[in-house]
Design a protein around this motif. Structure first.
Motif, short mmCIF file in Angstrom:
data_model
loop_
_atom_site.label_atom_id
_atom_site.label_comp_id
_atom_site.label_asym_id
_atom_site.label_seq_id
_atom_site.Cartn_x
_atom_site.Cartn_y
_atom_site.Cartn_z
N ALA A 181 8.71 35.64 67.51
CA ALA A 181 7.54 36.26 67.08
C ALA A 181 7.53 35.70 65.54
CB ALA A 181 7.80 38.10 66.97
N ARG A 182 8.63 35.07 65.26
CA ARG A 182 8.47 34.35 64.03
C ARG A 182 8.70 35.56 62.79
NH1 ARG A 182 5.50 30.60 66.48
NH2 ARG A 182 5.79 28.56 66.18
N MET A 183 9.40 36.58 63.13
CA MET A 183 9.66 37.79 62.21
C MET A 183 11.19 37.45 61.67
SD MET A 183 6.85 39.31 62.31
CE MET A 183 7.24 40.84 61.54
N TYR A 184 11.39 36.37 60.89
CA TYR A 184 12.67 36.13 60.48
C TYR A 184 13.33 37.07 59.62
CZ TYR A 184 10.86 31.69 62.61
OH TYR A 184 10.30 30.76 63.10
N SER A 185 12.79 37.73 59.07
CA SER A 185 13.06 38.92 58.14
C SER A 185 13.81 40.10 58.67
CB SER A 185 12.15 39.29 57.28
OG SER A 185 10.83 39.91 57.73
N ASP A 186 13.37 39.99 60.25
CA ASP A 186 13.98 41.19 60.89
C ASP A 186 15.01 40.58 61.68
OD1 ASP A 186 11.92 42.42 59.83
OD2 ASP A 186 10.61 42.88 62.00
N ILE A 187 15.47 39.40 61.61
CA ILE A 187 16.62 38.95 62.37
C ILE A 187 17.73 39.56 62.31
CG2 ILE A 187 17.60 37.13 60.68
CD1 ILE A 187 16.96 36.76 64.51
N ALA A 188 18.17 40.29 61.00
CA ALA A 188 19.39 41.01 60.76
C ALA A 188 19.39 42.51 61.52
CB ALA A 188 19.77 41.32 59.32
N TYR A 189 18.40 42.83 62.18
CA TYR A 189 18.15 43.98 62.78
C TYR A 189 19.08 44.22 63.98
CZ TYR A 189 16.73 48.11 65.33
OH TYR A 189 16.86 49.34 65.76
N PRO A 190 19.23 43.25 65.07
CA PRO A 190 20.15 43.30 66.18
C PRO A 190 21.39 42.96 66.01
CG PRO A 190 18.40 41.53 66.35
CD PRO A 190 18.05 42.31 65.00
N LEU A 191 21.57 42.08 64.83
CA LEU A 191 22.98 41.50 64.88
C LEU A 191 24.27 42.51 64.75
CD1 LEU A 191 21.92 38.43 62.27
CD2 LEU A 191 22.36 38.50 64.92
N PRO A 192 24.07 43.60 63.91
CA PRO A 192 25.16 44.38 63.94
C PRO A 192 25.56 44.86 65.49
CG PRO A 192 23.72 45.07 62.23
CD PRO A 192 23.14 44.01 63.08
N TRP A 193 24.74 45.28 66.18
CA TRP A 193 24.76 45.72 67.76
C TRP A 193 25.41 44.31 68.43
CZ3 TRP A 193 21.01 47.89 64.72
CH2 TRP A 193 20.96 49.24 64.45
N LEU A 194 24.75 43.41 68.00
CA LEU A 194 25.36 42.13 68.93
C LEU A 194 26.79 41.87 68.51
CD1 LEU A 194 24.89 39.65 70.63
CD2 LEU A 194 24.14 38.44 68.63
N MET A 195 26.98 41.92 67.40
CA MET A 195 28.43 41.61 66.91
C MET A 195 29.31 42.70 67.53
SD MET A 195 27.83 40.01 63.12
CE MET A 195 27.46 41.59 62.25
#
Length: 115
Positions: free
Chosen positions: A89-103
């Protein structure tokens, strides 16, 4: 190592359950994000169920390891999919949102394999 696995797995389960609850509540910011990512709001219920099942699976997996392994793999794939969706979606500023859950899910999976 086993204690670390239990702690990270419980944290991952709680985080996935919180994410599922957010999907149920459907705050406006989440609806806006889903629209920006090209995901229909009707999908939130299914996405929440997937996260809730993953959370439950992680906890059950503390007693029945194959279920925990499957849940950890499923949550890692789910949150990798969230990252891909945001990038597409090219919403690069939102990329940090799912990272804690992924980690957390990846940490549970990694510690499962290591123990």
């Amino acid at each position: 190592m086993h204690i670390a696995y239990i702690v990270v797995t419980v944290l991952a389960a709680v985080a996935a359950a919180v994410a599922a609850a957010i999907d149920v509540v459907r705050p406006q910011w989440l609806l806006d994000n889903m629209q920006n990512y090209g995901i229909p709001a009707q999908m939130l219920g299914l996405l929440g169920v997937i996260k809730a099942i993953g959370a439950l699976g992680l906890l059950v997996g503390l007693a029945i390891p194959p279920i925990g392994l499957a849940a950890a793999i499923g949550l890692v794939l789910y949150f990798l999919g969230a990252v891909v969706t945001i990038v597409r979606a090219r919403m690069y500023s939102d990329i940090a949102y799912p990272l804690p859950w992924l980690m957390l899910a990846a940490g549970s999976l990694g510690l499962f394999v290591a123990t």
